[in-house]
Design an enzyme around this catalytic site. Structure first.
Site, PDB file in Angstrom:
ATOM      1  N   GLU A 108       0.847  -1.193   0.000  1.00  0.00           N
ATOM      2  CA  GLU A 108       0.000   0.000   0.000  1.00  0.00           C
ATOM      3  C   GLU A 108       0.878   1.236   0.000  1.00  0.00           C
ATOM      4  OE1 GLU A 108      -2.819   0.577   3.114  1.00  0.00           O
ATOM      5  OE2 GLU A 108      -3.677  -1.400   2.811  1.00  0.00           O
TER       6      GLU A 108
ATOM      7  N   ASP B 148      -6.574   8.909   9.921  1.00  0.00           N
ATOM      8  CA  ASP B 148      -5.225   8.504  10.302  1.00  0.00           C
ATOM      9  C   ASP B 148      -4.810   9.030  11.657  1.00  0.00           C
ATOM     10  OD1 ASP B 148      -4.169   6.901   8.098  1.00  0.00           O
ATOM     11  OD2 ASP B 148      -4.666   8.676   6.919  1.00  0.00           O
TER      12      ASP B 148
END
Lengths: 408, 267
Positions: B49, B60
Site C-alpha cells: 500500500e 489517520d
C-alpha cells in the site's frame, strides 16, 4: 469533473434530499466508522424535528436561557453615515454567550440527551462555538471536550478562559495551521474512537450529512424572527439581507427562511483577508473550486492536487478553507450573491459600528457590516437592509488593539 | 483476473496468508519510498500500500498524519508520486495499491486518476473517505479499467451494510480492526475474530485486517480468520527514524520486521 454544474434548478427550501445533497453538493465523505453514528443522528434528528415536545423544550430554552427573540434594531446613525438605505441589525450579539452559536448548541445538546450519549466533543475557531457548547453542556450536565487550534487559543484567550470556567476541557491542536480546520480534523478523529458514547456538536453548516441540515435548521430561528420582525415593523420583507460566511452557519440561518422570497436580495460575505492571492484570504466561494473537505462536497480552497490550502483572516471564526454545501448550492443557483471583505475594511466597519451605534461587533460580523454598509449606500433611503450581527466583539478587543497597533 | 485477484488465488492455493505493508509516499523522499517498496516486495509482501499524503486525513492517527505532513512540507506532488510508482512497480512482484483521499481523486478527475495510476503499474485504490453510497461512479470507472476498489468494513458497520460493501469491493475487503484511527495498539478487540469469521462465511472476496496491528502475536491470532493483515503505523514509525539512522539501515530493519510478521503469518 464538476458535478456542481449538473441539474441545478432554482434554489429551493426543499433541500437536502435523502442522501444529504444540495444539488450536487453535500453528501457524506467520511470514514466508514462514522456511518452508523451519522445514520443514527439522521433518524433521531428527523424524529426530534417532528416531535412537538422537543421543539417546545427548545423554544422555551431559547426564550428563557438565550433571551430570544433577539432584537431587531434600526442603526439610524450608521444608516445616515452610509447615506442610502436604512440599516437594521438582527442582534444575535445580545444572545446569552454573545453570539448565534448558542441556538445550535442547545438544539444539539438536547439531541445528545435524546440519543442517550454521555459525552460531547466540539471544535472551535473564534471560541464562540466552544463557549456555546460548554454552556449548553454545563446547563445539561454533560461532560464536554473542545478542540481548538493553538493559533486560535492565542487569538481568543477570553473565550478559552470562559470555556474552562464552564467546566469544559480545552484541548489545544498543534497540527497543520493550528486553526479551525485542524480543530475539526482532531474532533473527527476523537469521534472515530468514541462514537458509541459521544456526540460531536459540529459548529457550522459543514461536515457530512446530516450536520449541515441540523445546524441550518437550528440557526433558522434567526431568519424566521427577522422575517416576522420585518413584516411587523414595515409590513413587508427587507430589500436586502447580509451575513458573514465562514463555514456559514449564521448566514444559513439568516438566509434560509428567505430563500423562496425572490424579491429579497441575499448577500453572503466571505473573509477577503489581505489580498486576492491564495493563502491571503478565506474565500472559497469567491476564489475556490468544488472539492471534498471534512466530509462533504462543497467549494474549497485547494491546490491543483486537491490539498487544502492555508487561508488567512483577521477573524478566527472565518479563517476556514471550506464552506457549508448549501452555500455552494445557493451560489451556483444564483440565489445568494457572495462577495468578500478585506481585513482592513472589516476593521473600519468595526470602528463605524462602535462609534455610530455604541455596539462592538465581533470581527466576523464586522465583515457583514462592511458589506452591508456598501449595499445600503447603493440603495435609496426608503429601502431596508438587514445585517446579521452574528456576535459581539468583546472577545476580539485584544486582537483589535494588536491589529490597530500594527496598522499605525 | 486482476493482479490482486491472482495474488490471493495463489495464496489460497498455497494455504498462505497475505502480508500487506503500508508506506507513505515521499517520507522521507520518493527515492527512499521506491527503495523500501522494492525491499518489502522482495521480502515476501503480497500487496504493498502506498499512502498518498493528504493535508486533512481524518482516519489517520498521529504517526501517519505526521508522515503526510512531512511529505507535503517537501512539496511532494501526485504526478511525482505516480512517476516514482511507474519506475518502481516493474521491479516489484507484489501489486501496488494507493491509499488515497477522495479529495485528491476528485481534483485529479476520477477517470484520469485511474488511467494515470494504471499507467504507473498501480493495481487498485483504497479510498478511506469514499463510502459505498458515494462510490457508484468511481466503482464503475475502476471496474471498466480492471482497477481494484478495495472498500472498508469497520466494527461499527452493520452486518447488512457489510454485505453491501462486500458485494462492491474488489481485490480484497479492508476490515478495520477497531473503531478509531490508524495506529499501533497492544490489544485487539475481543469480538474481532467472530465478526470477521461471520463476514468470511458470507463472501468469497478476500478479507484483510488492518489498523492497530504491529506484533507477531496479533498476526498469529488474526490468520485464523483473515486472508491477510495490513501493517501501517509500525512501518511508518520505523521509516521516520531515517536521519537518526542511515536510509540503508532503516530499510533493512523494515524488511526484517516485515519478514518476522510474514513468518508468523505462515508458520
Amino acid at each position: 469533473m464538476n458535478p456542481a454544474s449538473e441539474s441545478l434548478g432554482p434554489a429551493s427550501a426543499n433541500v437536502p434530499d435523502a442522501s444529504g445533497r444540495y444539488g450536487a453538493f453535500g453528501g457524506r465523505y467520511v470514514p466508514e466508522t462514522l456511518t452508523r453514528a451519522l445514520d443514527e443522528l439522521t433518524v433521531e434528528y428527523a424524529k426530534a424535528k417532528a416531535d412537538p415536545a422537543f421543539q417546545a423544550e427548545l423554544d422555551q430554552l431559547l426564550q428563557d436561557f438565550v433571551g430570544r427573540p433577539s432584537p431587531f434594531y434600526h442603526a439610524k446613525r450608521l444608516s445616515e453615515k452610509c447615506g442610502g438605505a436604512q440599516i437594521w441589525l438582527k442582534r444575535e450579539d445580545v444572545n446569552h454567550t454573545g453570539a448565534h452559536k448558542i441556538n445550535n448548541t442547545l438544539g444539539q445538546a438536547l439531541l445528545t440527551l435524546r440519543m442517550g450519549k454521555k459525552r460531547v466533543i466540539a471544535e472551535t475557531g473564534a471560541g464562540q462555538h466552544g463557549v456555546a457548547t460548554a454552556t449548553a453542556c454545563a446547563h445539561f450536565g454533560i461532560p464536554c471536550v473542545v478542540y481548538m487550534g493553538e493559533e486560535d487559543i492565542r487569538r481568543q484567550a477570553p473565550n478559552v478562559f470562559s470555556m474552562k470556567l464552564l467546566g469544559a476541557e480545552v484541548r489545544p491542536v498543534t497540527t497543520g495551521s493550528r486553526t479551525l480546520r485542524d480543530a475539526i480534523n482532531e474532533a473527527m478523529r476523537d469521534w472515530m474512537s468514541s462514537v458509541e458514547t459521544t456526540h460531536y456538536i459540529l459548529g457550522s453548516v459543514v461536515g457530512p450529512h446530516p450536520f449541515p441540515q441540523i445546524v441550518r435548521d437550528f440557526q433558522s430561528v434567526i431568519g424566521s424572527e427577522a422575517r416576522v420582525q420585518s413584516l411587523a415593523r414595515f409590513g413587508r420583507l427587507p430589500d436586502s439581507v447580509v451575513a458573514c460566511v465562514g463555514g456559514g452557519s449564521n448566514a444559513a440561518g439568516m438566509f434560509y427562511p428567505f430563500i423562496e422570497d425572490k424579491e429579497v436580495e441575499l448577500v453572503g460575505v466571505e473573509a477577503g483577508g489581505r489580498s486576492d492571492l491564495a493563502g491571503d484570504h478565506a474565500s472559497p466561494l469567491t476564489f475556490g473550486s468544488p472539492g471534498v473537505l471534512h466530509g462533504s462536497y462543497s467549494y474549497v480552497m485547494q491546490d491543483e492536487d486537491g490539498q487544502t490550502c492555508d487561508v488567512h483572516s483577521i477573524s478566527a471564526g472565518l479563517d476556514y478553507p471550506g464552506v457549508g454545501p448549501e452555500h455552494s448550492y445557493w451560489k451556483d443557483t444564483g440565489r445568494v450573491r457572495y462577495t468578500d471583505c478585506k481585513d482592513n475594511d472589516a476593521l473600519d466597519a468595526f470602528d463605524a459600528l462602535a462609534s455610530c451605534e455604541g455596539i462592538l461587533p465581533a470581527l466576523e460580523s464586522s465583515h457583514a457590516i462592511a458589506a452591508g454598509m456598501k449595499v445600503a449606500a447603493s440603495k435609496p433611503s426608503d429601502q431596508i437592509v438587514v445585517i446579521c450581527l452574528s456576535g459581539r466583539g468583546d472577545k476580539d478587543a485584544a486582537e483589535i488593539a494588536r491589529l490597530k497597533a500594527e496598522r499605525q | 483476473m486482476s493482479s490482486i485477484d491472482q495474488v490471493f488465488a495463489d495464496l489460497r492455493a498455497a494455504n498462505r496468508k497475505a502480508f500487506i505493508p503500508f508506506v507513505t509516499a515521499g517520507d522521507p523522499s520518493l527515492d527512499v519510498t521506491s527503495a523500501v517498496l522494492k525491499e518489502l516486495s522482495k521480502r515476501g509482501s503480497s500487496v504493498c500500500e502506498l499512502g498518498i499524503p493528504y493535508s486533512d486525513p481524518i482516519a489517520d492517527g498521529p504517526v501517519i498524519q505526521a508522515s503526510y505532513t512531512r511529505a507535503l512540507d517537501r512539496k511532494i506532488k501526485l504526478s511525482q508520486i505516480l512517476e516514482m510508482a511507474g519506475k518502481t512497480t516493474p521491479e516489484m512482484t507484489a501489486p501496488l495499491v494507493t491509499m488515497v483521499s477522495y479529495a485528491i481523486i476528485l481534483r485529479h478527475g476520477p477517470e484520469q486518476y485511474v488511467r494515470d495510476a494504471k499507467a504507473a503499474g498501480v493495481a487498485g485504490a483504497i479510498v478511506p473517505d469514499l463510502l459505498v453510497e458515494e462510490s457508484g461512479d468511481f466503482a464503475k470507472i475502476c471496474k471498466a479499467n480492471d482497477f481494484s476498489l478495495i472498500q472498508l468494513v469497520t466494527p461499527t458497520t452493520s452486518r447488512e451494510r457489510a454485505l453491501r460493501i462486500a458485494e462492491t469491493s474488489t481485490g480484497f475487503i479492508y476490515y478495520v480492526s477497531v473503531a478509531g484511527i490508524t495506529g499501533e495498539r497492544t490489544q485487539l478487540p475481543a469480538d474481532l475474530l467472530e465478526n470477521v469469521s461471520w463476514l468470511r462465511s458470507q463472501t468469497k472476496v478476500p478479507i484483510c485486517i488492518g489498523f492497530g496491528i504491529s506484533q507477531p502475536e496479533h498476526v498469529r491470532t488474526l490468520k485464523k480468520v483473515a486472508d491477510g493483515v495490513i501493517v501501517g503505523s509500525a512501518i511508518v514509525r520505523r521509516m521516520s527514524e531515517i536521519g537518526e539512522k542511515t536510509e540503508e539501515q532503516v530499510i533493512a530493519e523494515v524488511g526484517d520486521y516485515a519478514e518476522t510478521l510474514i513468518e508468523a503469518l505462515n508458520e
